[in-house]
Design a protein around this motif. Structure first.
Motif, short mmCIF file in Angstrom:
data_model
loop_
_atom_site.label_atom_id
_atom_site.label_comp_id
_atom_site.label_asym_id
_atom_site.label_seq_id
_atom_site.Cartn_x
_atom_site.Cartn_y
_atom_site.Cartn_z
N VAL A 66 20.43 -10.15 35.63
CA VAL A 66 21.03 -9.75 36.90
C VAL A 66 20.42 -10.62 37.99
O VAL A 66 19.21 -10.65 38.16
CB VAL A 66 20.79 -8.25 37.20
N VAL A 67 21.28 -11.35 38.68
CA VAL A 67 20.85 -12.27 39.73
C VAL A 67 21.53 -11.87 41.03
O VAL A 67 22.75 -11.69 41.05
CB VAL A 67 21.23 -13.73 39.37
N PRO A 68 20.76 -11.70 42.10
CA PRO A 68 21.40 -11.39 43.39
C PRO A 68 22.33 -12.53 43.81
O PRO A 68 21.91 -13.67 43.93
CB PRO A 68 20.23 -11.26 44.36
N ALA A 69 23.59 -12.20 44.01
CA ALA A 69 24.58 -13.22 44.35
C ALA A 69 24.40 -13.77 45.75
O ALA A 69 24.98 -14.81 46.08
CB ALA A 69 25.99 -12.66 44.17
N ASP A 70 23.60 -13.10 46.56
CA ASP A 70 23.38 -13.60 47.92
C ASP A 70 22.12 -14.45 48.03
O ASP A 70 21.77 -14.91 49.11
CB ASP A 70 23.32 -12.44 48.92
N ALA A 71 21.47 -14.71 46.90
CA ALA A 71 20.30 -15.59 46.91
C ALA A 71 20.75 -17.03 47.12
O ALA A 71 21.90 -17.38 46.82
CB ALA A 71 19.54 -15.46 45.58
N PRO A 72 19.86 -17.88 47.60
CA PRO A 72 20.21 -19.30 47.73
C PRO A 72 20.63 -19.86 46.37
O PRO A 72 20.08 -19.48 45.33
CB PRO A 72 18.92 -19.95 48.23
N ILE A 73 21.59 -20.75 46.39
CA ILE A 73 22.17 -21.26 45.15
C ILE A 73 21.12 -21.89 44.23
O ILE A 73 21.21 -21.76 43.02
CB ILE A 73 23.34 -22.23 45.43
N ASP A 74 20.09 -22.53 44.79
CA ASP A 74 19.07 -23.13 43.94
C ASP A 74 18.27 -22.05 43.21
O ASP A 74 17.84 -22.24 42.08
CB ASP A 74 18.17 -24.09 44.71
N GLN A 75 18.06 -20.90 43.83
CA GLN A 75 17.37 -19.79 43.17
C GLN A 75 18.24 -19.18 42.07
O GLN A 75 17.74 -18.84 41.00
CB GLN A 75 16.97 -18.73 44.18
N VAL A 76 19.53 -19.04 42.36
CA VAL A 76 20.46 -18.50 41.35
C VAL A 76 20.48 -19.44 40.14
O VAL A 76 20.29 -19.01 39.00
CB VAL A 76 21.88 -18.33 41.94
#
Length: 118
Positions: free
Chosen positions: A83-93
């Motif tokens: 589960v990855v927060p979709a509002d995280a910066p794209i590099d973190q995702v």
């Protein structure tokens, strides 16, 4: 156009699992990435990109139930879900996904590690 009845979109857990098994032909993925966002955020993104389709036009309560169901499935199978927060910066995702894939591949490379048909 009238919105579908909320009752029409309710399925019990066994029915949902049957649909998943049918659609996947009995295969279970090694990893499912769930990009999680509150329904309000996800719907706003979809509407900005392309406008609403039938499912997008469902009630907010419907979308909240769907999100809760996906999060429940992820909690029930933590080894298979990320589960990855979709509002995280794209590099973190991207980094979180790459790290989990690397871990899965490393486990397969170890002698006696799990094997899958590709």
């Amino acid at each position: 156009m009238t919105a579908p009845s909320p009752q029409r979109r309710k399925l019990d857990e066994a029915d949902v699992q049957w649909l998943i098994d049918f659609a996947a032909r009995g295969l279970t993925p090694d990893l499912t990435v769930l990009l999680d966002a509150p329904p309000e955020v996800g719907l706003a993104r979809v509407l900005a990109r392309r406008g609403a389709n039938r499912l997008d036009a469902e009630s907010l309560e419907f979308h909240q139930r769907v999100r809760a169901r996906f999060l429940d499935m992820a909690a029930s199978h933590p080894a298979r879900y990320l589960v990855v927060p979709a509002d995280a910066p794209i590099d973190q995702v991207a980094g979180a996904i790459a790290q989990r894939v690397d871990e899965l591949l490393a486990a397969r490379a170890r002698p006696g590690g799990p094997r899958v048909a590709v």
